[in-house]
Design a protein around this motif. Structure first.
Motif, short mmCIF file in Angstrom:
data_model
loop_
_atom_site.label_atom_id
_atom_site.label_comp_id
_atom_site.label_asym_id
_atom_site.label_seq_id
_atom_site.Cartn_x
_atom_site.Cartn_y
_atom_site.Cartn_z
N ALA A 142 0.84 -1.20 0.00
CA ALA A 142 0.00 0.00 0.00
C ALA A 142 0.87 1.24 0.00
O ALA A 142 1.95 1.25 0.60
N TYR A 143 0.37 2.25 -0.67
CA TYR A 143 1.03 3.55 -0.68
C TYR A 143 -0.05 4.62 -0.60
O TYR A 143 -0.94 4.66 -1.45
N GLY A 144 0.02 5.43 0.42
CA GLY A 144 -0.94 6.53 0.58
C GLY A 144 -2.25 6.08 1.20
O GLY A 144 -2.54 6.41 2.34
N HIS A 145 -3.02 5.30 0.46
CA HIS A 145 -4.31 4.86 0.99
C HIS A 145 -4.68 3.52 0.36
O HIS A 145 -4.51 3.33 -0.85
N ALA A 146 -5.18 2.62 1.18
CA ALA A 146 -5.71 1.34 0.70
C ALA A 146 -6.59 0.79 1.81
O ALA A 146 -6.36 1.05 3.00
N SER A 147 -7.61 0.06 1.43
CA SER A 147 -8.47 -0.56 2.43
C SER A 147 -7.83 -1.85 2.94
O SER A 147 -6.94 -2.42 2.30
#
Length: 209
Positions: A186-191
């Protein structure tokens, strides 16, 4: 396999990632998570927040994308624009908390960001670490003392260097590590669901002959 979470305690997107990180650690209690501080606001970027004209807009974007909250006390802290986000001090605090409870580093990182983004507590203030330690069941005096000890400054510098060696260019970054090999999750945003799928695919690929 282990996870490496590279974040900055003064990074709004890292704050937005907190819910995902909590879900992952709850679902995989036996999966080790290393926490590494980045150096987002150091050197020439260690300036009053008024010089970051995009801050409020960025926070609104983070809240919309992740559901993260920004507390009233935090809003008051930054309201006049004079507050300085010092990532070296925050990284010393991460190191002090991590030293007290290495296996809880991910949860403590989340707790530290809550102290800033919800409670409006400066991450340059030793009292903040007493507060976070008390809330998380750690020795408040020992954590506060560790924050000001030279070994935490050395740990912060080592974290910044490690972040660079890992090739991290933005926060937060979540990596899966197997030996010396790292794979971005993940980078920045991920669920949490997206990361779970990537973890499953990675685990499956390692099992193939």
């Amino acid at each position: 396999m282990r996870l490496i979470y590279v974040f900055d305690a003064y990074c709004g997107w890292s704050h937005g990632f907190s819910a995902t990180l909590r879900q992952l650690t709850a679902r995989h209690p036996g999966l080790p998570v290393e926490v590494v501080s980045g150096g987002l606001f150091t050197g020439a970027r260690r300036v009053p927040v008024r010089e970051f004209g995009y801050l409020q807009g960025a926070n609104a974007q983070i809240a919309e994308a992740t559901g993260a909250e920004f507390g009233a006390a935090y809003e008051r802290l930054i309201a006049d624009g004079s507050f300085v986000m010092d990532s070296e001090a925050a990284a010393r605090g991460v190191a002090a908390l991590r030293e007290a409870a290495p296996l809880r580093a991910a949860d403590l990182a989340v707790a530290l960001q809550h102290a800033f983004y919800i409670d409006g507590l400066s991450l340059s203030d030793p009292a903040t670490y007493r507060t976070v330690a008390t809330r998380t069941g750690l020795d408040a005096q020992a954590v506060a003392a560790a924050f000001t000890h030279p070994r935490s400054a050395a740990a912060a510098a080592a974290d910044f260097q490690r972040s660079a060696r890992l090739g991290v260019v933005g926060f937060p970054t979540l990596l899966a590590a197997h030996g010396d090999t790292t794979t971005p999750l993940a980078y920045g945003h991920a669920s949490a669901a997206q990361i779970e799928a990537r973890l499953a695919a990675l685990t499956h690929s390692r099992r193939l002959p």
